[in-house]
Design a protein around this motif. Structure first.
Motif, PDB file in Angstrom:
ATOM      1  N   ASP A  60       0.762  -0.999  -0.055  1.00  0.00           N
ATOM      2  CA  ASP A  60       0.042  -0.152  -0.109  1.00  0.00           C
ATOM      3  C   ASP A  60       0.836   1.273   0.019  1.00  0.00           C
ATOM      4  OD1 ASP A  60      -2.396  -1.425  -0.139  1.00  0.00           O
ATOM      5  OD2 ASP A  60      -2.753  -1.381   1.896  1.00  0.00           O
TER       6      ASP A  60
ATOM      7  N   SER B  67      -9.002  -4.186  -8.121  1.00  0.00           N
ATOM      8  CA  SER B  67      -8.084  -3.921  -7.113  1.00  0.00           C
ATOM      9  C   SER B  67      -7.720  -2.539  -7.155  1.00  0.00           C
ATOM     10  CB  SER B  67      -6.911  -5.024  -7.418  1.00  0.00           C
ATOM     11  OG  SER B  67      -6.043  -4.484  -8.617  1.00  0.00           O
TER      12      SER B  67
ATOM     13  N   ARG C  94      -9.827  -0.347  -5.201  1.00  0.00           N
ATOM     14  CA  ARG C  94      -9.234  -0.465  -3.638  1.00  0.00           C
ATOM     15  C   ARG C  94      -8.421   0.519  -3.472  1.00  0.00           C
ATOM     16  NH1 ARG C  94      -5.107  -2.227  -1.045  1.00  0.00           N
ATOM     17  NH2 ARG C  94      -5.182  -2.748   1.074  1.00  0.00           N
ATOM     18  N   GLN C  95      -7.566   0.670  -4.412  1.00  0.00           N
ATOM     19  CA  GLN C  95      -6.351   1.382  -4.333  1.00  0.00           C
ATOM     20  C   GLN C  95      -6.680   3.042  -4.371  1.00  0.00           C
ATOM     21  OE1 GLN C  95      -4.409  -0.861  -7.268  1.00  0.00           O
ATOM     22  NE2 GLN C  95      -2.848  -1.993  -5.701  1.00  0.00           N
TER      23      GLN C  95
ATOM     24  N   ASP D  67     -14.095   4.974  -7.816  1.00  0.00           N
ATOM     25  CA  ASP D  67     -13.971   3.389  -7.303  1.00  0.00           C
ATOM     26  C   ASP D  67     -14.989   2.619  -8.072  1.00  0.00           C
ATOM     27  OD1 ASP D  67     -14.236   1.122  -6.121  1.00  0.00           O
ATOM     28  OD2 ASP D  67     -14.528   1.793  -4.241  1.00  0.00           O
TER      29      ASP D  67
ATOM     30  N   GLY E 210     -14.302  -1.789  -6.460  1.00  0.00           N
ATOM     31  CA  GLY E 210     -13.070  -1.814  -5.347  1.00  0.00           C
ATOM     32  C   GLY E 210     -13.253  -2.959  -4.491  1.00  0.00           C
TER      33      GLY E 210
ATOM     34  N   VAL F  87     -12.264  -3.250   0.242  1.00  0.00           N
ATOM     35  CA  VAL F  87     -12.186  -2.154   1.237  1.00  0.00           C
ATOM     36  C   VAL F  87     -12.771  -2.333   2.569  1.00  0.00           C
ATOM     37  CG1 VAL F  87     -12.976   0.358   1.364  1.00  0.00           C
ATOM     38  CG2 VAL F  87     -12.090  -0.360  -0.836  1.00  0.00           C
TER      39      VAL F  87
ATOM     40  N   MET G 237      -3.255  -7.188   0.575  1.00  0.00           N
ATOM     41  CA  MET G 237      -4.634  -6.664   0.381  1.00  0.00           C
ATOM     42  C   MET G 237      -5.342  -6.780   1.772  1.00  0.00           C
ATOM     43  SD  MET G 237      -6.596  -7.716  -3.181  1.00  0.00           S
ATOM     44  CE  MET G 237      -6.068  -6.788  -4.610  1.00  0.00           C
TER      45      MET G 237
ATOM     46  N   PRO H 206      -8.275  -4.581   4.481  1.00  0.00           N
ATOM     47  CA  PRO H 206      -9.137  -3.819   4.420  1.00  0.00           C
ATOM     48  C   PRO H 206      -8.778  -2.515   4.943  1.00  0.00           C
ATOM     49  CG  PRO H 206     -10.085  -5.833   5.587  1.00  0.00           C
ATOM     50  CD  PRO H 206      -8.303  -5.864   5.334  1.00  0.00           C
TER      51      PRO H 206
ATOM     52  N   PRO I 253     -17.060  -6.481  -4.358  1.00  0.00           N
ATOM     53  CA  PRO I 253     -17.515  -6.494  -3.168  1.00  0.00           C
ATOM     54  C   PRO I 253     -18.967  -6.652  -3.156  1.00  0.00           C
ATOM     55  CG  PRO I 253     -17.557  -4.028  -3.987  1.00  0.00           C
ATOM     56  CD  PRO I 253     -16.708  -5.174  -5.015  1.00  0.00           C
TER      57      PRO I 253
END
Length: 247
Positions: free
Chosen positions: A93, A124, A127-128, A143, A146, A149, A161, A163, A186
């Protein structure tokens, strides 16, 4: 506005001062413009992602996609690079945030930049995108489904990865979320939890969920593609960026 663009592979300075490969596309006209950082999905820095970069350029933005797997597999094919990145535990991250920051700085250094930056990612990359918008000063974030999360990922996913729900108080900009009602990563309950958390902290967000769509409904080269959802989603993305990135 003309949709004439230029596109090229460039080198940008990412996390820790590393020089990494990136794909840049931008309009040829002289108008001031915002920038968009496109975060590629887990399958990598591939042709479909580069097409998205060009689409933003045709819409009037300078757009760049950093190759997040440059360090693991320089010069490798997208499939081989993605496999190497997964084997090493995925993109950390902290490194992701540094690479997105470097991409934003690169865009803001281009002629015609108006200083406003959007970030977008799929799967992904979604999420990023949330991670980036909670870690950097961004003007607008998108997003697209994503995953992870809210919930822990299943076994077999990259170790990096984790949360990110606890970062919600740090969201720095408006967030547009586009999700499939039939998605599992999700799932709709995760989207609802994220929305409630953002509401709790007074964070501006706009979420849309499409019936009959699962994961990767934007992907024109996959069976998961859902044209009606994708067309509406692109309209929402460009409208959102139009409101927040134009000078």
């Amino acid at each position: 506005m003309s949709d004439e663009i230029t596109a090229a592979t460039v080198t940008i300075t990412g996390h820790g001062g590393d020089e990494i490969e990136a794909y840049l596309a931008r309009p040829t006209g002289p108008q001031a413009r915002g920038g968009v950082v496109v975060i590629h999905h887990m399958p990598g820095y591939d042709a479909s992602t580069k097409e998205i970069v060009r689409r933003f350029a045709a819409a009037g933005y300078a757009a760049v996609c950093p190759n997040l797997y440059t360090r693991e597999a320089p010069g490798a094919s997208p499939d081989d690079a993605a496999a190497a990145a997964r084997a090493s535990g995925g993109v950390p991250d902290e490194r992701l945030v540094g690479d997105v920051d470097g991409a934003a700085r690169y865009l803001n250094g281009l002629d015609g930049a108006n200083g406003k930056i959007g970030v977008i990612g799929f799967c992904s990359g979604g999420r990023q995108t949330f991670l980036s918008a909670c870690s950097l000063r961004i003007d607008a974030a998108v997003d697209c489904y994503g995953a992870f999360v809210v919930n822990e990922p299943p076994a077999g996913m990259p170790a990096s990865m984790k949360p990110l729900l606890g970062l919600a108080p740090d969201l720095s900009c408006p967030l547009l979320g586009l999700f499939g009602a039939d998605d599992k990563f999700p799932a709709p309950d995760e989207v609802a939890i994220l929305a409630a958390e953002l509401d709790k902290f007074g964070k501006t967000h706009e979420f849309h969920s499409y019936e009959g769509a699962g994961h990767a409904f934007f992907a024109v080269d996959r069976p998961s593609y859902r044209p009606e959802a994708a067309v509406d989603g692109w309209q929402k993305i460009l409208g959102f960026y139009g409101r927040h990135l134009n000078a």
